[in-house]
Design a protein around this motif. Structure first.
Motif, mmCIF file in Angstrom:
data_model
loop_
_atom_site.group_PDB
_atom_site.id
_atom_site.type_symbol
_atom_site.label_atom_id
_atom_site.label_comp_id
_atom_site.label_asym_id
_atom_site.label_seq_id
_atom_site.Cartn_x
_atom_site.Cartn_y
_atom_site.Cartn_z
ATOM 1 N N ASP A 312 -57.609 -17.844 50.664
ATOM 2 C CA ASP A 312 -58.914 -17.345 50.202
ATOM 3 C C ASP A 312 -58.897 -15.832 49.969
ATOM 4 O OD1 ASP A 312 -60.035 -19.865 50.256
ATOM 5 O OD2 ASP A 312 -60.666 -19.669 52.363
ATOM 6 N N ARG A 316 -60.057 -14.115 46.520
ATOM 7 C CA ARG A 316 -61.212 -13.208 46.541
ATOM 8 C C ARG A 316 -60.833 -11.826 46.039
ATOM 9 N NH1 ARG A 316 -64.152 -13.717 52.314
ATOM 10 N NH2 ARG A 316 -65.491 -12.162 51.317
ATOM 11 N N THR A 391 -68.145 -13.387 46.372
ATOM 12 C CA THR A 391 -66.812 -13.991 46.543
ATOM 13 C C THR A 391 -66.753 -14.937 47.739
ATOM 14 O OG1 THR A 391 -66.068 -12.049 47.801
ATOM 15 C CG2 THR A 391 -65.633 -12.064 45.432
ATOM 16 N N GLU A 392 -67.821 -14.945 48.559
ATOM 17 C CA GLU A 392 -67.880 -15.903 49.670
ATOM 18 C C GLU A 392 -67.884 -17.341 49.155
ATOM 19 O OE1 GLU A 392 -67.824 -15.882 52.923
ATOM 20 O OE2 GLU A 392 -67.644 -13.717 53.209
#
Length: 406
Positions: A312, A316, A391-392
């Motif tokens: 992730d 991100r 971006t979460e």
């Protein structure tokens, strides 16, 4: 090479046309307009504050030293102005210059008009450089060595009321017992646009004329005006002077004497700060929306990267780099807009003002490059930090569903 940065650059090159390109341009323009508006607002605010403060300080100094008296009369109690700080200002921190002054009330009479005035007496020590920007016609008083000068500087408002011009003579009747009058020549005309404080009532003349009318000895004045290097250090300068002056002396800050004006300037400052907060909020919301759109558009790519082992944080970082690139371009555009508009106003005086309402005839610009730098840094930090929020969404994207996403 940084993989996230490399992928971000490749994506940016591929998105030079189509919907994504439009989104990028919207992001850059929104940041540019926001920063440009903030720069214009702050430089105008600084211009307002400095212009009005300089008019007041140029007329009165930053501090006033007078003799304590129970009377509220305009005419001051005489004091010996040759104190140590006056004779040796270089030995006192913060203090740049000191000059003597005195006031005396009177009437100006012409064939058609009678006008109440305050005659402000000044001497050779008067800081003409600080006052000269207020002169609109003629010259300042010429102080002879032998006796007092018969010249005066009057305001544009008083000149209009008396229908007088440079070179004319006026007769000033002074309030005292017995009454006395003097025929004085107009050497110059000033205009500060602070009519309720200065222009509507104050004329400038030789302090030795007041001393002679009041039968004062040599070296006596109504008070001292103190100039400091930086107005922000006026309070420190007052504390220094308080330690070296007699107990019967009073030291006042000009900012306290004209408290209403300075409070108004503080209110303008608060309003501009509120405007900056609104601008940053709008820019941040726009950036969150734009990054979310970019993430949604690249959902399949995100799924592929995750399926190939990308974590992730890697994914991100790609979109944070993209957002950061947009912010940098937006800052460049914002500086171009803001500084360009300020330059046009500074050199061509395009935006005019009513001097009776705003104390100046045009919108002022004051070049504070540290303020411009602070606005750029603040916008960069806030908007970049906000990029983390959209971006979460990447954390919740599952590779299989993302690859099938259409």
């Amino acid at each position: 090479m940084n993989l996230s940065y490399f992928i971000s650059k490749r994506i940016s090159r591929e998105q030079r046309s189509g919907f994504a390109s439009t989104i990028h341009k919207i992001a850059i323009v929104s940041i540019g307009i926001g920063l440009g508006a903030a720069i214009v607002s702050f430089l105008i605010m600084k211009g307002f504050q400095e212009t009005i403060q300089n008019k007041i300080y140029g007329f009165n100094g930053h501090l006033l030293i007078t003799k304590l008296t129970p009377s509220n009369s305009v005419d001051e109690e005489p004091m010996d102005f040759h104190i140590d700080a006056y004779d040796h200002p270089e030995q006192y921190p913060y203090i740049r210059h000191m000059q003597e002054y005195a006031h005396k009330t009177g009437l100006v009479k012409t064939e058609d008009e009678v006008l109440g005035v305050v005659f402000k007496g000044v001497g050779k020590s008067f800081d003409q450089k600080a006052f000269r920007e207020n002169l609109v016609a003629g010259e300042f008083i010429d102080f002879p060595d032998s006796s007092h000068s018969n010249q005066v500087v009057i305001s544009q408002i008083i000149a209009d009321k008396l229908r007088a011009k440079v070179g004319d003579f006026i007769i000033v009747h002074f309030f005292q017992n017995p009454p006395r009058f003097r025929k004085l020549k107009i050497a110059g005309i000033y205009e500060t646009n602070l009519s309720e404080y200065f222009d509507s009532k104050v004329i400038l003349g030789d302090i030795r004329l007041i001393a002679r009318l009041n039968d004062w000895a040599e070296g006596v004045s109504g008070g001292l005006e103190v100039f400091v290097y930086d107005p922000e250090h006026a309070e420190e300068a007052r504390e220094v002077l308080a330690e070296s002056t007699d107990f019967d002396m009073r030291i006042d800050l000009i900012s306290e004497r004209y408290q209403q004006v300075f409070e108004w300037l503080g209110l303008v400052n608060r309003q501009v700060v509120i405007l900056l907060c609104i601008i940053l909020t709008v820019v941040c919301v726009n950036m969150i929306s734009i990054v979310l759109i970019l993430v949604m558009e690249r959902t399949q790519m995100i799924g592929m990267l995750k399926a190939l082992g990308g974590n992730d944080r890697l994914v991100r970082s790609i979109f944070i780099y993209q957002g950061f690139s947009l912010v940098i371009k937006g800052l460049f555009l914002g500086n171009l807009i803001g500084l360009g508009l300020c330059s046009l106003q500074y050199y061509f005086k395009i935006a005019k003002l009513n001097p009776h309402d705003y104390y100046m005839s045009f919108v002022p610009i004051s070049w504070h490059w540290e303020t411009v730098g602070m606005l750029n840094l603040l916008t960069l930090m806030v908007v970049t930090a906000v990029l983390i929020i959209p971006t979460e969404v990447i954390v919740r994207i599952r590779p299989i569903k993302a690859i099938r996403f259409d």
